[in-house]
Design a protein around this motif. Structure first.
Motif, PDB file in Angstrom:
ATOM      1  N   ASP A 332       4.586  11.470  -6.759  1.00 35.63           N
ATOM      2  CA  ASP A 332       5.563  12.506  -7.104  1.00 35.63           C
ATOM      3  C   ASP A 332       5.508  13.675  -6.137  1.00 35.63           C
ATOM      4  N   ASN A 333       4.322  13.966  -5.600  1.00 37.85           N
ATOM      5  CA  ASN A 333       4.159  15.094  -4.683  1.00 37.85           C
ATOM      6  C   ASN A 333       4.114  14.659  -3.215  1.00 37.85           C
ATOM      7  N   ARG A 334       4.514  13.426  -2.983  1.00 36.23           N
ATOM      8  CA  ARG A 334       4.742  12.888  -1.641  1.00 36.23           C
ATOM      9  C   ARG A 334       3.501  12.991  -0.736  1.00 36.23           C
ATOM     10  N   TYR A 335       2.370  12.624  -1.299  1.00 35.95           N
ATOM     11  CA  TYR A 335       1.189  12.416  -0.462  1.00 35.95           C
ATOM     12  C   TYR A 335       1.444  11.205   0.434  1.00 35.95           C
ATOM     13  N   ARG A 336       0.818  11.206   1.594  1.00 41.31           N
ATOM     14  CA  ARG A 336       0.952  10.105   2.545  1.00 41.31           C
ATOM     15  C   ARG A 336      -0.130   9.069   2.260  1.00 41.31           C
ATOM     16  N   PHE A 337       0.254   7.788   2.257  1.00 42.01           N
ATOM     17  CA  PHE A 337      -0.613   6.716   1.768  1.00 42.01           C
ATOM     18  C   PHE A 337      -1.213   5.878   2.902  1.00 42.01           C
ATOM     19  N   PHE A 338      -2.326   5.248   2.563  1.00 39.76           N
ATOM     20  CA  PHE A 338      -3.031   4.215   3.322  1.00 39.76           C
ATOM     21  C   PHE A 338      -3.802   4.785   4.513  1.00 39.76           C
ATOM     22  N   SER A 339      -4.040   3.976   5.529  1.00 38.62           N
ATOM     23  CA  SER A 339      -5.070   4.263   6.534  1.00 38.62           C
ATOM     24  C   SER A 339      -4.882   5.584   7.267  1.00 38.62           C
ATOM     25  N   TYR A 340      -3.664   5.914   7.641  1.00 47.47           N
ATOM     26  CA  TYR A 340      -3.391   7.168   8.341  1.00 47.47           C
ATOM     27  C   TYR A 340      -2.878   8.252   7.385  1.00 47.47           C
ATOM     28  N   GLY A 341      -3.028   8.017   6.090  1.00 46.59           N
ATOM     29  CA  GLY A 341      -2.470   8.933   5.107  1.00 46.59           C
ATOM     30  C   GLY A 341      -3.422  10.040   4.694  1.00 46.59           C
ATOM     31  N   ASP A 342      -3.097  10.681   3.594  1.00 48.03           N
ATOM     32  CA  ASP A 342      -3.875  11.790   3.070  1.00 48.03           C
ATOM     33  C   ASP A 342      -5.082  11.270   2.280  1.00 48.03           C
ATOM     34  N   ALA A 343      -5.863  12.206   1.762  1.00 51.83           N
ATOM     35  CA  ALA A 343      -7.130  11.853   1.118  1.00 51.83           C
ATOM     36  C   ALA A 343      -7.178  12.335  -0.319  1.00 51.83           C
ATOM     37  N   SER A 344      -8.149  11.810  -1.039  1.00 53.73           N
ATOM     38  CA  SER A 344      -8.461  12.294  -2.383  1.00 53.73           C
ATOM     39  C   SER A 344      -9.973  12.487  -2.471  1.00 53.73           C
ATOM     40  N   LEU A 345     -10.371  13.438  -3.292  1.00 51.60           N
ATOM     41  CA  LEU A 345     -11.782  13.601  -3.643  1.00 51.60           C
ATOM     42  C   LEU A 345     -11.881  13.344  -5.136  1.00 51.60           C
ATOM     43  N   LEU A 346     -12.525  12.234  -5.481  1.00 53.60           N
ATOM     44  CA  LEU A 346     -12.588  11.766  -6.866  1.00 53.60           C
ATOM     45  C   LEU A 346     -13.956  12.086  -7.457  1.00 53.60           C
TER      46      LEU A 346
END
Length: 352
Positions: A332-346
């Protein structure tokens, strides 16, 4: 547990084909229990705590994508045709590799990769082949640097060819030990400035090695997730790295692998009580909901493919429903996905 439990809709426009520049300017979705916050990777020194330990995979991606011409001797003379090779791993006999078109190749044929390198096809199976190069050691490394390209993931390679930028972009700044044919992509967000800021914050680093294989992109083909057979990858945790992780846990610090490769490796090397031992072996550990984490306190990772083993891994860490909310927020917030995409801290919820 069904494969369909790990599906979600992803707009094609959210698949990143180039990384953020600078690396640490990528977006970071912080998921701390049920709290979500839109941050930047450059915010990590303000998010992490003194005494936290980031576990980093120091594998180095080799230029494993090769374009060559095969030669076959027939009654009409020498016949040549193009062939695309993707190296998988070295063995005692030669290199395992994927090839297109595989079905047209024959054992004994020679594949020429420019003037710097050639290889003989030793054997062929239904899915791959075995090659023996005319160079080895440093000479082979030098030749691959000349004629090879970085092995971009299929979802990027389908949209554009690898280029010179990828030789830097698809490599971590601490890459040291050659052997991977895919990058530990969460680590691509770190640059020297961010590492210095984290050290100043009191965050520490431990280096381990897992040579990421092409199997990381293989789809899960069974509906019953528990029956999936995970691919094996070579990994090493040195005695010094294991001791550093054990000291962090004993002091009350958090152990935070950067990337699912580092996580899978340290979980493979941990005893039931979370104590790490030196480890130098293949691991085919498959982590999905129901797994009890032994040593991992949190995870920094990119956003993963629908129905993938990596999505199952993060679901095991955070819970399936929580991961659904996290990924819905990311889309919904248009994060970029996969290898060259954005990150998450879980950061999973604290036990009550």
């Amino acid at each position: 547990m069904k494969l369909s439990d790990f599906d979600f809709d992803l707009p094609e426009g959210l698949i990143a084909t180039r990384p953020a520049r600078p690396r640490s300017s990528a977006r970071l979705l912080l998921a701390d229990g049920d709290m979500l916050a839109d941050r930047s990777v450059s915010d990590l020194p303000n998010i992490l705590q003194p005494g936290d330990l980031l576990v980093l995979n120091d594998t180095k991606v080799i230029p494993a994508r090769l374009s060559g011409r095969r030669t076959r001797i027939s009654a009409q003379g020498a016949v040549t045709a193009r062939v695309e090779i993707t190296l998988l791993e070295p063995t005692a006999e030669g290199w395992r590799a994927l090839a297109r078109p595989l079905r047209k190749l024959k054992p004994g044929e020679i594949v020429q990769f420019g003037e710097a390198l050639s290889a003989e096809i030793l054997s062929i199976s239904q899915t791959e082949l075995l090659l023996r190069f005319d160079a080895e050691g440093d000479a082979l490394d030098s030749a691959l640097d000349q004629v090879g390209a970085m092995p971009l993931p299929p979802y990027i390679a389908a949209q554009r060819a690898p280029d010179e930028d990828d030789r830097t972009d698809y490599q971590t700044v601490w890459a040291r030990r050659k052997g991977a044919v895919a990058a530990p992509t969460a680590s691509l967000h770190f640059d020297d400035e961010l590492l210095a800021a984290l050290r100043a914050r009191g965050v520490e680093f431990a280096y381990v090695t897992l040579h990421v294989g092409a199997g990381t992109f293989l789809p899960v083909k069974v509906e019953d997730v528990a029956t999936h057979r995970m691919h094996a990858e070579r990994g090493e945790v040195t005695a010094a790295a294991a001791a550093q992780i054990n000291r962090t846990r004993a002091a009350g610090g958090r152990v935070i692998p950067v990337g699912t490769t580092a996580l899978r490796l340290i979980e493979s090397a941990a005893d039931e009580d979370g104590t790490l031992r030196a480890f130098d072996a293949d691991t085919d550990i498959f982590i999905y909901p129901g797994y009890r984490f032994r040593v991992t306190d949190a995870l920094m990772t990119n956003f993963h493919l629908p129905k993938s083993t990596l999505l199952m891994l993060v679901s095991a860490l955070m819970g399936k429903e929580r991961i659904r909310r996290i990924y819905r927020h990311a889309v919904d917030n248009r994060y970029r996905f996969f290898s060259y995409g954005d990150a998450s801290l879980l950061i999973p919820p604290r036990p009550e």
